[in-house]
Design a protein around this motif. Structure first.
Motif, PDB file in Angstrom:
ATOM      1  N   GLU A 131      68.850-124.573 117.907  1.00 48.06           N
ATOM      2  CA  GLU A 131      69.609-124.825 116.682  1.00 48.06           C
ATOM      3  C   GLU A 131      68.993-125.978 115.907  1.00 48.06           C
ATOM      4  O   GLU A 131      68.449-126.925 116.481  1.00 48.06           O
ATOM      5  N   ARG A 132      69.109-125.909 114.601  1.00 53.16           N
ATOM      6  CA  ARG A 132      68.497-126.908 113.718  1.00 53.16           C
ATOM      7  C   ARG A 132      68.974-128.329 114.032  1.00 53.16           C
ATOM      8  O   ARG A 132      68.179-129.264 114.080  1.00 53.16           O
ATOM      9  N   GLY A 133      70.245-128.503 114.251  1.00 55.06           N
ATOM     10  CA  GLY A 133      70.801-129.831 114.523  1.00 55.06           C
ATOM     11  C   GLY A 133      70.227-130.447 115.778  1.00 55.06           C
ATOM     12  O   GLY A 133      69.998-131.667 115.838  1.00 55.06           O
ATOM     13  N   GLN A 134      69.987-129.633 116.800  1.00 56.82           N
ATOM     14  CA  GLN A 134      69.418-130.144 118.046  1.00 56.82           C
ATOM     15  C   GLN A 134      67.981-130.631 117.825  1.00 56.82           C
ATOM     16  O   GLN A 134      67.591-131.688 118.308  1.00 56.82           O
ATOM     17  N   ALA A 135      67.202-129.845 117.086  1.00 59.59           N
ATOM     18  CA  ALA A 135      65.823-130.234 116.791  1.00 59.59           C
ATOM     19  C   ALA A 135      65.802-131.496 115.916  1.00 59.59           C
ATOM     20  O   ALA A 135      64.968-132.382 116.114  1.00 59.59           O
ATOM     21  N   GLN A 136      66.739-131.580 114.978  1.00 64.28           N
ATOM     22  CA  GLN A 136      66.815-132.772 114.124  1.00 64.28           C
ATOM     23  C   GLN A 136      67.114-134.020 114.942  1.00 64.28           C
ATOM     24  O   GLN A 136      66.537-135.084 114.702  1.00 64.28           O
ATOM     25  N   ARG A 137      68.024-133.923 115.918  1.00 61.55           N
ATOM     26  CA  ARG A 137      68.349-135.073 116.772  1.00 61.55           C
ATOM     27  C   ARG A 137      67.135-135.531 117.571  1.00 61.55           C
ATOM     28  O   ARG A 137      66.882-136.723 117.700  1.00 61.55           O
ATOM     29  N   LEU A 138      66.380-134.569 118.115  1.00 62.96           N
ATOM     30  CA  LEU A 138      65.179-134.918 118.873  1.00 62.96           C
ATOM     31  C   LEU A 138      64.179-135.660 117.980  1.00 62.96           C
ATOM     32  O   LEU A 138      63.702-136.739 118.332  1.00 62.96           O
TER      33      LEU A 138
END
Length: 155
Positions: free
Chosen positions: A113-120
């Motif tokens: 998911e986009r949000g997970q990649a953004q957090r990383l």
């Protein structure tokens, strides 16, 4: 990363030569408190003569390279984000190994998911910025002060 680039003795010297408690070998990086990771990066920096920022950049590039290798679909989906971590032409060579289907699924679950990649990416960029602003103090051997005092007395 340390073991692959500098050998097992270097990795062990860093792990056992710091005050960072060693956990189970299955512990993930995100289970280490930031202060403990900082102590490990600082110790490695002193041993190999590279800045903690450069070492973290290498680690981040290897992580993104592994994502690209194991799950190209997730990498392509978030290439604009991952591109913020890896410099242009920064192709990290990873050892060739058999990719297990569970690794592909795990990356999909962790970063699909986009949000997970953004957090990383946000976390890596924040860490890189923090390391760029600080310098690692050169640790002197405990006997260095006493030796300097003896030299001064002998003059």
């Amino acid at each position: 990363m340390v073991e692959a680039r500098h050998g097992a003795p270097m990795a062990e010297a860093i792990l056992f030569g710091t005050d960072v408690p060693c956990g189970d070998e299955d512990d993930l990086l995100d289970t280490y408190p930031a202060a403990q990771l900082q102590a490990l990066f600082d110790a490695l920096s002193r041993r190999v003569g590279e800045t903690p920022h450069a070492l973290l950049q290498q680690l981040a590039s290897r992580l993104i390279g592994r994502i690209r290798l194991v799950n190209p679909d997730v990498f392509a989906r978030h290439a604009d984000l991952f591109g913020q971590i890896t410099a242009s032409g920064d192709d990290v060579v990873l050892r060739s190994y058999e990719i297990d289907e569970t690794e592909v699924e795990e990356i999909e679950l962790l970063l699909g998911e986009r949000g997970q990649a953004q957090r990383l990416v946000r976390g890596l960029l924040n860490d890189l910025a923090r390391y760029e602003r600080r310098r690692v103090p050169v640790r002197r051997h405990p006997a260095a002060a006493a030796l300097a005092h003896v030299r001064a007395l002998m003059r």
